[in-house]
Design a protein around this motif. Structure first.
Motif, PDB file in Angstrom:
ATOM      1  N   ASP A  83      -1.368   7.894  -2.341  1.00 41.96           N
ATOM      2  CA  ASP A  83      -1.475   8.469  -3.680  1.00 41.96           C
ATOM      3  C   ASP A  83      -1.962   9.908  -3.578  1.00 41.96           C
ATOM      4  OD1 ASP A  83      -1.668   7.867  -6.775  1.00 41.96           O
ATOM      5  OD2 ASP A  83      -3.484   8.957  -6.223  1.00 41.96           O
ATOM      6  N   TYR A 141       2.892  -5.191  -7.930  1.00 42.89           N
ATOM      7  CA  TYR A 141       4.137  -5.266  -8.685  1.00 42.89           C
ATOM      8  C   TYR A 141       4.128  -6.499  -9.593  1.00 42.89           C
ATOM      9  CZ  TYR A 141       6.387  -2.012  -5.345  1.00 42.89           C
ATOM     10  OH  TYR A 141       6.734  -0.936  -4.565  1.00 42.89           O
ATOM     11  N   GLU A 159       0.847  -1.194   0.000  1.00 45.41           N
ATOM     12  CA  GLU A 159       0.000   0.000   0.000  1.00 45.41           C
ATOM     13  C   GLU A 159       0.880   1.241   0.000  1.00 45.41           C
ATOM     14  OE1 GLU A 159      -3.435  -0.599   2.939  1.00 45.41           O
ATOM     15  OE2 GLU A 159      -2.105  -2.307   3.291  1.00 45.41           O
ATOM     16  N   VAL A 160       0.407   2.269  -0.704  1.00 43.32           N
ATOM     17  CA  VAL A 160       1.174   3.497  -0.829  1.00 43.32           C
ATOM     18  C   VAL A 160       0.194   4.666  -0.848  1.00 43.32           C
ATOM     19  CG1 VAL A 160       1.180   3.400  -3.356  1.00 43.32           C
ATOM     20  CG2 VAL A 160       2.988   4.660  -2.173  1.00 43.32           C
ATOM     21  N   LEU A 214      -1.755   0.270  -9.944  1.00 46.76           N
ATOM     22  CA  LEU A 214      -2.409   0.705  -8.720  1.00 46.76           C
ATOM     23  C   LEU A 214      -3.900   0.400  -8.777  1.00 46.76           C
ATOM     24  CD1 LEU A 214      -0.747   4.233  -8.288  1.00 46.76           C
ATOM     25  CD2 LEU A 214       0.054   2.022  -7.425  1.00 46.76           C
ATOM     26  N   ARG A 259      -0.806  -1.259  -4.371  1.00 42.51           N
ATOM     27  CA  ARG A 259       0.180  -1.276  -5.456  1.00 42.51           C
ATOM     28  C   ARG A 259       0.550  -2.728  -5.778  1.00 42.51           C
ATOM     29  NH1 ARG A 259       5.470   2.255  -4.494  1.00 42.51           N
ATOM     30  NH2 ARG A 259       5.425   1.014  -2.570  1.00 42.51           N
ATOM     31  N   GLN A 312       4.128  -1.424 -12.244  1.00 46.37           N
ATOM     32  CA  GLN A 312       3.372  -1.210 -11.018  1.00 46.37           C
ATOM     33  C   GLN A 312       1.967  -0.777 -11.427  1.00 46.37           C
ATOM     34  OE1 GLN A 312       5.264   1.513  -8.265  1.00 46.37           O
ATOM     35  NE2 GLN A 312       7.303   0.733  -8.759  1.00 46.37           N
TER      36      GLN A 312
END
Length: 305
Positions: A101, A112, A98-99, A294, A110, A292
């Motif tokens: 945004d 990969y 998780e990131v 999202l 996210r 990547q």
């Protein structure tokens, strides 16, 4: 004396009035026409009818770091719905995190995928899979059954330089569990290398697949896209399907398709279920790169028909 004076004044006033009326020429009195604007308030538009929500399950990123645990707690508490290439790429670690945004101003998921050494769960090596799903261990509210109306909604963002395979690069599927046709997805959103690269909506009534509609992939690159997919599960006489993809920032419609006479079932299926992520072929690996992808705001809503 006072009475006599008042009488003379009254007589004088009458005489003056009589003289004025006598001198006045008879003229037609014309009333000028004027436009009178009458403002009529429009009748209020009826509020749109809303379907009765029977159930709703949401999966949102929290940014706390236990991403697999969060996904499983919503899609199949106590079980595992995460299908990643971690086993072939342990040095990288978890392939979903998780990131924060800035565009959405929230945490997002996210996903990969790496051209090497990622594969399909150390089971198949001609493809790569990093997906989440619902399945037989999931709550009943996440299983699509006949004569049920379900709305799947979510957001996704691919990179501005996203690369597609000439074979397949799936980002969403609806599949059957059980029956003779469960290996072939019912509905697929896939990107495909071409001139230009395209986003394709694929469909398989039984065990062979066709393209229902496709469009240039370019407007999707580097933008958050909001998807709303509405299904009534059933055979051709009762099944319906509708999907809309919009640029989240501008609400511009990028892609849509609708069909109210389509088979949305598989032979002898137990139920239907969604999948999201990135699942791509390595048959054209030279066209691919590390990616990547999202995702955000997964929502599965069951509505009363």
């Amino acid at each position: 004396m006072r009475f006599l004076i008042n009488s003379r004044i009254i007589l004088l006033n009458i005489t003056v009035l009589f003289l004025l009326l006598a001198c006045q020429k008879a003229e037609e009195i014309v009333i000028p026409e004027t436009e009178i604007e009458i403002e009529i308030e429009p009748e209020p538009e009826p509020e749109p009818e809303t379907d009765t929500i029977l159930s709703e399950i949401k999966l949102k990123a929290t940014g706390e770091g236990n991403t697999y645990e969060l996904i499983n707690s919503v899609f199949a508490p106590g079980y595992n719905v995460v299908e990643t290439p971690d086993c072939s790429h342990e040095s990288f670690g978890r392939h979903i995190d998780e990131v924060f945004d800035a565009d959405l101003n929230k945490n997002v998921f996210r996903f990969y995928i790496h051209t090497t050494p990622d594969n399909d769960r150390c089971i198949k090596f001609d493809r790569q899979r990093n997906e989440i799903k619902t399945y037989d261990k999931s709550p009943d509210e996440l299983k699509g059954v006949k004569n049920e109306k379900v709305v799947y909604s979510w957001k996704f963002k691919i990179g501005s330089n996203f690369k597609s395979s000439s074979s397949f690069t799936h980002i969403h599927q609806i599949k059957a569990v059980g029956g003779s046709e469960d290996s072939m997805p019912l509905i697929t959103l896939t990107t495909r290398k071409g001139s230009p690269d395209n986003l394709e909506l694929r469909y398989a009534e039984t065990d062979s697949q066709i393209t229902l509609k496709k469009t240039d992939l370019s407007p999707f690159k580097g933008q958050w896209v909001e998807v709303v997919e509405t299904v009534i599960y059933g055979e051709k006489d009762t099944g319906t399907y509708k999907i809309e993809l919009k640029d989240f920032k501008t609400s511009t419609l990028l892609f849509d398709y609708s069909n109210d006479n389509i088979r949305m079932w598989k032979t002898n299926a137990d139920f239907m279920r969604p999948k999201w992520g990135i699942y791509r072929s390595l048959n054209d690996s030279s066209s691919l790169q590390d990616e990547q992808v999202l995702f955000a705001d997964f929502n599965v809503k069951e509505l009363k028909i």
